[in-house]
Structure formats: C-alpha cells, structure tokens
Scaffold this active site. Structure first.
Site, PDB file in Angstrom:
ATOM      1  N   ASP A 103       5.112  -0.540 -48.099  1.00  0.00           N
ATOM      2  CA  ASP A 103       4.377  -1.850 -48.928  1.00  0.00           C
ATOM      3  C   ASP A 103       5.380  -1.945 -49.727  1.00  0.00           C
ATOM      4  O   ASP A 103       5.747  -1.213 -50.621  1.00  0.00           O
ATOM      5  CB  ASP A 103       3.013  -2.231 -48.893  1.00  0.00           C
ATOM      6  CG  ASP A 103       2.427  -3.180 -49.094  1.00  0.00           C
ATOM      7  OD1 ASP A 103       2.091  -3.785 -48.740  1.00  0.00           O
ATOM      8  OD2 ASP A 103       2.976  -4.068 -50.323  1.00  0.00           O
ATOM      9  N   LYS A 157       1.070  -8.788 -36.901  1.00  0.00           N
ATOM     10  CA  LYS A 157      -0.021 -10.124 -37.417  1.00  0.00           C
ATOM     11  C   LYS A 157       1.360 -11.547 -37.335  1.00  0.00           C
ATOM     12  O   LYS A 157       2.666 -11.388 -38.557  1.00  0.00           O
ATOM     13  CB  LYS A 157      -0.564 -10.096 -38.751  1.00  0.00           C
ATOM     14  CG  LYS A 157      -1.230 -11.502 -39.055  1.00  0.00           C
ATOM     15  CD  LYS A 157      -2.473 -11.427 -40.011  1.00  0.00           C
ATOM     16  CE  LYS A 157      -2.041 -10.937 -41.075  1.00  0.00           C
ATOM     17  NZ  LYS A 157      -2.970 -10.595 -41.999  1.00  0.00           N
ATOM     18  N   ASP A 188      10.517  -2.752 -49.811  1.00  0.00           N
ATOM     19  CA  ASP A 188      10.655  -3.292 -48.490  1.00  0.00           C
ATOM     20  C   ASP A 188      10.746  -3.478 -47.061  1.00  0.00           C
ATOM     21  O   ASP A 188      11.970  -2.493 -46.443  1.00  0.00           O
ATOM     22  CB  ASP A 188      11.920  -4.757 -48.978  1.00  0.00           C
ATOM     23  CG  ASP A 188      11.605  -5.746 -48.176  1.00  0.00           C
ATOM     24  OD1 ASP A 188      11.158  -6.053 -47.578  1.00  0.00           O
ATOM     25  OD2 ASP A 188      12.396  -6.238 -48.628  1.00  0.00           O
ATOM     26  N   VAL A 189      10.461  -2.946 -46.542  1.00  0.00           N
ATOM     27  CA  VAL A 189      10.018  -2.968 -44.897  1.00  0.00           C
ATOM     28  C   VAL A 189      11.059  -3.596 -44.350  1.00  0.00           C
ATOM     29  O   VAL A 189      11.562  -2.818 -42.843  1.00  0.00           O
ATOM     30  CB  VAL A 189       8.371  -2.621 -44.390  1.00  0.00           C
ATOM     31  CG1 VAL A 189       8.786  -4.533 -44.079  1.00  0.00           C
ATOM     32  CG2 VAL A 189       8.739  -1.368 -42.586  1.00  0.00           C
ATOM     33  N   PRO A 210      -4.034  -2.246 -48.751  1.00  0.00           N
ATOM     34  CA  PRO A 210      -4.226  -1.402 -49.535  1.00  0.00           C
ATOM     35  C   PRO A 210      -4.743   0.491 -49.088  1.00  0.00           C
ATOM     36  O   PRO A 210      -4.858   0.839 -49.902  1.00  0.00           O
ATOM     37  CB  PRO A 210      -5.430  -1.674 -50.597  1.00  0.00           C
ATOM     38  CG  PRO A 210      -6.285  -2.180 -48.894  1.00  0.00           C
ATOM     39  CD  PRO A 210      -4.809  -3.359 -48.725  1.00  0.00           C
ATOM     40  N   GLY A 211      -4.043   0.208 -47.712  1.00  0.00           N
ATOM     41  CA  GLY A 211      -4.452   1.825 -47.023  1.00  0.00           C
ATOM     42  C   GLY A 211      -5.357   1.388 -45.419  1.00  0.00           C
ATOM     43  O   GLY A 211      -5.375   2.659 -44.952  1.00  0.00           O
ATOM     44  N   ALA A 212      -5.908   0.474 -44.922  1.00  0.00           N
ATOM     45  CA  ALA A 212      -7.051   0.283 -44.366  1.00  0.00           C
ATOM     46  C   ALA A 212      -6.816   1.119 -42.850  1.00  0.00           C
ATOM     47  O   ALA A 212      -6.850   1.056 -42.181  1.00  0.00           O
ATOM     48  CB  ALA A 212      -7.780  -0.657 -44.214  1.00  0.00           C
ATOM     49  N   TRP A 213      -5.932   0.149 -42.864  1.00  0.00           N
ATOM     50  CA  TRP A 213      -4.520   0.336 -41.053  1.00  0.00           C
ATOM     51  C   TRP A 213      -4.410   2.121 -41.125  1.00  0.00           C
ATOM     52  O   TRP A 213      -4.775   2.524 -40.133  1.00  0.00           O
ATOM     53  CB  TRP A 213      -4.114  -0.214 -40.627  1.00  0.00           C
ATOM     54  CG  TRP A 213      -4.059  -1.941 -40.326  1.00  0.00           C
ATOM     55  CD1 TRP A 213      -5.343  -2.334 -40.498  1.00  0.00           C
ATOM     56  CD2 TRP A 213      -3.609  -2.933 -39.120  1.00  0.00           C
ATOM     57  NE1 TRP A 213      -5.551  -3.663 -39.615  1.00  0.00           N
ATOM     58  CE2 TRP A 213      -4.591  -3.816 -38.802  1.00  0.00           C
ATOM     59  CE3 TRP A 213      -2.603  -2.704 -38.938  1.00  0.00           C
ATOM     60  CZ2 TRP A 213      -4.074  -4.576 -38.144  1.00  0.00           C
ATOM     61  CZ3 TRP A 213      -2.544  -3.747 -37.870  1.00  0.00           C
ATOM     62  CH2 TRP A 213      -3.154  -4.506 -37.464  1.00  0.00           C
ATOM     63  N   ASP A 240       0.261  -5.742 -40.254  1.00  0.00           N
ATOM     64  CA  ASP A 240      -0.737  -6.275 -40.725  1.00  0.00           C
ATOM     65  C   ASP A 240      -0.404  -7.658 -42.142  1.00  0.00           C
ATOM     66  O   ASP A 240      -1.040  -8.367 -42.547  1.00  0.00           O
ATOM     67  CB  ASP A 240      -1.613  -5.795 -40.873  1.00  0.00           C
ATOM     68  CG  ASP A 240      -3.307  -7.227 -40.922  1.00  0.00           C
ATOM     69  OD1 ASP A 240      -3.112  -7.645 -40.272  1.00  0.00           O
ATOM     70  OD2 ASP A 240      -3.747  -7.060 -41.648  1.00  0.00           O
TER      71      ASP A 240
END
Length: 245
Positions: free
Chosen positions: A114, A196, A131-132, A85-88, A156
């Site tokens: 994302d 990750k 799609d990254v 959701p955008g925390a990083w 992540d």
C-alpha cells in the site's frame, strides 16, 4: 473460524421494531459527515468487524467470496494490493495458514502492499509506502514470494474520490488493468485474481483482458458491499499461463 452464515442471519434479519442509532454529538459536522457517522453506527458489518477483531468491515466481502469459491487455501501464496488497513490480509493469513497456527496444514505466504503505512500483522509481510502499480514493486514482490510466484492476487483498492464519477471510474479501471499486468507476471498456472472496480462504461476493458488471461471470469457483489455502492468485483480463476517478462 467465524461462520459467515451466522453473521448474515444476525446482520440481515432485523426486527421491525429495530430503530437506528442517532449520535448525539454531530454539531459542526457537515451533512455528508453526519450521514457517514449514522451509517457506520448502524452498519451490522462494522459491528461484526469490531466483534471479530477485523481491521475493517471489508473483511466480510472477502470472507463471503472465499466461502463460495474457495480461492484461499492452506499453503497458498497471496498478494494483497492496496492492503491498508489490513483486513483482507487478516482473512488471507487465516485461510492460507501463513502464521502457521494450524500444524496440520501447510504454511502459506501473505504479502500486502500500500501507499500508506500498514500496521504489522503476524503471518503477513507488508510493503508500506509502495506503489503496487510500479514495476519496481513488482520486482520486490517476486523477490519475496516463494519461487517468485503467487497463487492469488487480491485488490480491494480504489483511488481517492475526486467527486467526478467518470474520472474516478477511469482511474480505477487503470488500476485494475495494472493488477492484470501484475497477475500476468507473478501468478502460477490456475491462479486467481479478485479485483474491485466501479461499474461504468470502461469496465469491459478489464473484463476483456481477464477473459484473455483466465479460463473463468465472473462478476460478484458480496452482501457486505453496500447496495447503494457502484462497487463490484471481478473474480478471475484458472490463470492460463505466465507470460514472459
């Protein structure tokens, strides 16, 4: 800026008289849903995320890694893969000064990608529903990045759990290898990658690729990563050179 050491003291030094909170309205919930709800209610990093206005607890994983290794610096360009959701991205915006809130430091750049929608964030450019791992997205990123290059690639992301540990591990390894492909395409010399993965028999494939492309590769597990979780992070620093594409 929030001091992570203060958070650790408040999160990890609990009194013997501390009791778990037990929610009252669990009727109709499955056993696994009940365990998740109880865990969330008693997770100090969840509480801290609410208190510090981070979008989720994972922000503290990146904060801890960056406090130690100083990957995110003012003026840096950052790609946040699987950003929702955008925390990083929030952490990256703060640390590279991409919102320009500190006039004394150079202004950085943050772009997040994302498959899901990512809510807008001042200081970040988001590519939602992209799609990254797709080459088309890689081209979009290069068009957005200053001089078509990044200082840091963050990931992540993880696949949706299938319930089969080996399959999920294999799928995440494939994602990680795609992140190495992206890093080899866009990273500046001496750039960094945080990625990750879940511990398992195929992780050596990612480590081998990283060792070929970076001068320093190590495995880290932040304290905000739950002990029972198999998740670990590859931290690769000092990218050797950009390969021709």
């Amino acid at each position: 800026m929030y001091c992570l050491s203060v958070l650790r003291r408040s999160c990890l030094h609990t009194s013997a008289r501390t009791f778990k909170k037990i929610p009252q309205n669990l009727k109709g919930k499955s056993a696994s849903d009940q365990r998740w709800i109880v865990r969330q209610l008693n997770d100090p990093f969840v509480k801290a995320a609410h208190g510090q206005n981070y979008r989720c607890r994972s922000a503290f994983k990146l904060l801890e890694i960056d406090d130690k290794y100083k990957i995110l610096k003012p003026g840096c360009s950052v790609i946040d893969c699987g950003a929702a959701p955008g925390a990083w991205s929030q952490v990256a915006v703060q640390r590279v000064n991409s919102a320009g809130t500190n006039a004394e430091f150079p202004i950085g750049f943050v772009v997040g990608v994302d498959l899901l929608r990512i809510a807008p964030l001042d200081g970040a450019h988001f590519l939602s529903f992209c799609d990254v791992t797709d080459q088309t997205t890689h081209t979009q990123l290069q068009e957005l990045l200053p001089k078509a290059q990044a200082d840091v690639v963050l990931s992540d992301m993880a696949p949706n759990a299938s319930g089969f540990r080996e399959l999920d591990h294999e799928r995440l390894v494939t994602m990680c290898l795609s992140m190495v492909d992206l890093a080899e395409r866009v990273l500046k010399p001496d750039g960094s990658l945080i990625c990750k993965y879940w511990d398992g028999g195929l992780a050596h494939q990612v480590q081998s690729r990283l060792a070929h492309a970076f001068r320093d590769v190590r495995i880290v597990k932040p304290k905000a990563s739950r002990k029972e979780s198999a998740e670990l992070y590859f931290l690769a620093r000092f990218f050797k050179k950009n390969k021709a594409v």
